[in-house]
Design a protein around this motif. Sequence first.
Motif, PDB file in Angstrom:
ATOM      1  N   SER A  35     -20.240   3.352  -8.605  1.00 12.37           N
ATOM      2  CA  SER A  35     -20.953   2.333  -8.691  1.00 12.37           C
ATOM      3  C   SER A  35     -21.157   0.529  -9.910  1.00 12.37           C
ATOM      4  CB  SER A  35     -22.267   2.356  -8.444  1.00 12.37           C
ATOM      5  OG  SER A  35     -23.105   3.033  -9.643  1.00 12.37           O
ATOM      6  N   GLU A  36     -21.309   0.823 -10.948  1.00  9.10           N
ATOM      7  CA  GLU A  36     -21.446   0.282 -11.654  1.00  9.10           C
ATOM      8  C   GLU A  36     -19.886  -1.385 -11.545  1.00  9.10           C
ATOM      9  OE1 GLU A  36     -23.607   3.789 -14.038  1.00  9.10           O
ATOM     10  OE2 GLU A  36     -21.910   3.321 -12.636  1.00  9.10           O
ATOM     11  N   MET A  37     -18.740   0.358 -11.322  1.00 10.62           N
ATOM     12  CA  MET A  37     -17.669  -1.115 -11.617  1.00 10.62           C
ATOM     13  C   MET A  37     -17.863  -1.454 -10.674  1.00 10.62           C
ATOM     14  SD  MET A  37     -13.995  -0.252 -12.385  1.00 10.62           S
ATOM     15  CE  MET A  37     -13.685  -0.892 -13.978  1.00 10.62           C
ATOM     16  N   MET A  38     -18.562  -0.766  -9.660  1.00  9.52           N
ATOM     17  CA  MET A  38     -18.003  -1.895  -8.022  1.00  9.52           C
ATOM     18  C   MET A  38     -18.951  -2.939  -7.746  1.00  9.52           C
ATOM     19  SD  MET A  38     -16.139   0.010  -5.710  1.00  9.52           S
ATOM     20  CE  MET A  38     -16.677  -0.819  -4.190  1.00  9.52           C
ATOM     21  N   LYS A  80      -9.041  -2.091   2.447  1.00  6.69           N
ATOM     22  CA  LYS A  80      -8.652  -0.581   3.583  1.00  6.69           C
ATOM     23  C   LYS A  80      -8.625   0.086   1.670  1.00  6.69           C
ATOM     24  CE  LYS A  80      -6.929  -1.489   7.926  1.00  6.69           C
ATOM     25  NZ  LYS A  80      -7.972  -2.445   8.183  1.00  6.69           N
ATOM     26  N   ILE A  81      -7.716  -1.064   1.193  1.00  6.64           N
ATOM     27  CA  ILE A  81      -7.466  -0.735  -0.538  1.00  6.64           C
ATOM     28  C   ILE A  81      -8.929  -0.638  -0.839  1.00  6.64           C
ATOM     29  CG2 ILE A  81      -6.747  -1.668  -2.586  1.00  6.64           C
ATOM     30  CD1 ILE A  81      -5.657  -3.508  -1.405  1.00  6.64           C
ATOM     31  N   LEU A  82     -10.622  -0.649  -1.041  1.00  7.01           N
ATOM     32  CA  LEU A  82     -10.996  -0.699  -1.544  1.00  7.01           C
ATOM     33  C   LEU A  82     -11.927   1.055  -0.626  1.00  7.01           C
ATOM     34  CD1 LEU A  82     -13.315  -3.625  -1.304  1.00  7.01           C
ATOM     35  CD2 LEU A  82     -12.309  -2.598  -3.505  1.00  7.01           C
ATOM     36  N   MET A 134       0.890  -1.038   0.059  1.00  6.42           N
ATOM     37  CA  MET A 134      -0.199   0.091   0.233  1.00  6.42           C
ATOM     38  C   MET A 134       1.126   0.918   0.115  1.00  6.42           C
ATOM     39  SD  MET A 134      -3.757  -1.214   2.385  1.00  6.42           S
ATOM     40  CE  MET A 134      -4.181   0.630   2.054  1.00  6.42           C
ATOM     41  N   THR A 135       2.215   0.530   0.713  1.00  9.49           N
ATOM     42  CA  THR A 135       3.029   2.710   0.743  1.00  9.49           C
ATOM     43  C   THR A 135       3.638   2.756  -0.771  1.00  9.49           C
ATOM     44  OG1 THR A 135       4.680   1.349   0.506  1.00  9.49           O
ATOM     45  CG2 THR A 135       3.351   1.935   2.578  1.00  9.49           C
ATOM     46  N   ARG A 136       3.559   2.093  -1.471  1.00  9.41           N
ATOM     47  CA  ARG A 136       3.556   2.093  -3.117  1.00  9.41           C
ATOM     48  C   ARG A 136       2.457   2.564  -3.921  1.00  9.41           C
ATOM     49  NH1 ARG A 136       8.602   2.406  -3.094  1.00  9.41           N
ATOM     50  NH2 ARG A 136       8.960   1.322  -5.646  1.00  9.41           N
ATOM     51  N   ILE A 137       1.213   3.088  -3.229  1.00 10.04           N
ATOM     52  CA  ILE A 137       0.391   3.405  -3.686  1.00 10.04           C
ATOM     53  C   ILE A 137       0.492   4.636  -4.956  1.00 10.04           C
ATOM     54  CG2 ILE A 137      -2.237   4.058  -3.686  1.00 10.04           C
ATOM     55  CD1 ILE A 137      -2.622   1.838  -1.972  1.00 10.04           C
ATOM     56  N   LYS A 138       0.225   4.845  -5.902  1.00 12.23           N
ATOM     57  CA  LYS A 138       0.643   6.550  -6.504  1.00 12.23           C
ATOM     58  C   LYS A 138      -1.169   7.290  -6.630  1.00 12.23           C
ATOM     59  CE  LYS A 138       5.352   5.479  -8.305  1.00 12.23           C
ATOM     60  NZ  LYS A 138       5.500   6.264  -6.818  1.00 12.23           N
ATOM     61  N   MET A 139      -1.501   8.200  -5.986  1.00 11.74           N
ATOM     62  CA  MET A 139      -3.019   7.972  -5.974  1.00 11.74           C
ATOM     63  C   MET A 139      -3.452   8.593  -7.544  1.00 11.74           C
ATOM     64  SD  MET A 139      -4.159   6.416  -3.903  1.00 11.74           S
ATOM     65  CE  MET A 139      -5.810   6.642  -4.098  1.00 11.74           C
ATOM     66  N   GLY A 140      -2.211   9.395  -7.946  1.00 10.44           N
ATOM     67  CA  GLY A 140      -2.703  10.266  -8.943  1.00 10.44           C
ATOM     68  C   GLY A 140      -2.833   9.574  -9.973  1.00 10.44           C
ATOM     69  N   ALA A 141      -1.253   8.652 -10.071  1.00 12.63           N
ATOM     70  CA  ALA A 141      -1.638   7.298 -11.587  1.00 12.63           C
ATOM     71  C   ALA A 141      -3.113   6.826 -11.140  1.00 12.63           C
ATOM     72  CB  ALA A 141      -0.843   6.431 -10.875  1.00 12.63           C
ATOM     73  N   ILE A 142      -3.133   6.398 -10.082  1.00 16.88           N
ATOM     74  CA  ILE A 142      -4.870   5.591  -9.613  1.00 16.88           C
ATOM     75  C   ILE A 142      -6.069   6.034 -10.785  1.00 16.88           C
ATOM     76  CG2 ILE A 142      -6.534   4.425  -8.106  1.00 16.88           C
ATOM     77  CD1 ILE A 142      -4.320   3.460  -6.425  1.00 16.88           C
ATOM     78  N   GLY A 153      -7.595 -13.362  -2.088  1.00 14.74           N
ATOM     79  CA  GLY A 153      -8.163 -11.530  -1.365  1.00 14.74           C
ATOM     80  C   GLY A 153      -7.869 -11.556   0.026  1.00 14.74           C
ATOM     81  N   VAL A 154      -6.759 -10.151   0.788  1.00 11.07           N
ATOM     82  CA  VAL A 154      -6.261 -10.155   1.241  1.00 11.07           C
ATOM     83  C   VAL A 154      -6.848  -9.242   2.524  1.00 11.07           C
ATOM     84  CG1 VAL A 154      -3.938 -10.206   0.204  1.00 11.07           C
ATOM     85  CG2 VAL A 154      -5.629  -7.747   0.540  1.00 11.07           C
TER      86      VAL A 154
END
Length: 359
Positions: free
Chosen positions: A290-293, A279-281, A242-250, A273-274
């Motif tokens: 919502s359609e993708m969820m 927390k990721i979601l 999770m420390t490698r997450i880049k929110m702008g790219a996501i 599923g971890v």
Amino acid sequence: MVYRIKSSIFACIQPYIAQILLVCVFVLVFFTLLGNPIRKNGEYTPIPKHLPNFHTTTVIIKKNQSETVKINMEEVTADTDLPYQFKAEDLIAEGRASKENVEEIRTFVSNLKDKYVPLRIQDEMIIIFLLSCANDVELTKTTIVNYYYLKWHGPEIYDDRQMDRPDIQLAIKTIRMSSIPVRTEENDVYHYFNLHDSNYRNFEMIPIMKVSYMLMDIAQEKNPPSGLFVIIDMKGASIMHMTRIKMGAIKKYLQFLQEGFPMRLKMIHILNGVYFMDKILALIQVFIKSEMMHMLKIHPPNLTQEKLFEIIPKKYLPKDYGGDLPSADELHNATVELFNKKEKFWEMEEKLRKISYKE
């Protein structure tokens, strides 16, 4: 004494490490959403709605704050076709798209005033867009505009797809992936991903995003699929990833997936599923409609093989899961070979996307 104090402090905060990391990433999200993903002189600036109406034989591509690449466009013109291994007329003859819809989209593109979109899109690409929208013409028009707009504003994800790049080499060593070679009866395709290297320090999110979208072009080369199922095995993922997450790219990645992706996404299966999946979601749900969820199905680590085959038939799974296909490593190596053969295609595709823009 000092060691005992440090151990005591760690013991106190250990149950809350995930929450602490979550708060830190939320802070990053906050500052990401304050501004726009396009930077100028170190500050966030609004994205312009339209680019100038100029056409040149030279394009300057800004890769970062200090580096630009000059591309000679003389070898690629607006009349150049990408080398797909299928013909539009064949898919029309099969009834997968209609000549009338293709002509309507062709006219729409030629009359479009939005300069993110090239003046011409070949019929094969038009059919790919139509299939991704279940032949809904109006939705296809919107998807085309979003496709070019979002790719223009996400060059770190969608451009420079050279296989000798160190970051791409790291990505294909970190994950295993494949466009499963067996299609469903409806001509849907499965895309498979798993974590091969569990060392979080080697998990570079942006190049992994890049190669995941490169897989799309492999699936569409010979026979554009009617739909897409995604399998992501999270075995080996840790809270440190999770420390490698880049929110702008996501944000850019998910916006393209939902608004400009030229494939019809039907389901995303998350295997193993971890425990910190919630927390990721929680982090990314701000970017997910919502359609993708509703398409996202998370399966626990203790899933039996029998239950797995009920969800994903064994003929679409590597033999690592008891499936009928070769191993995940073999499928991945075959995919990398296809990537190596695809470089000229990606170079042409990038040039064609930028052929309408001013230097």
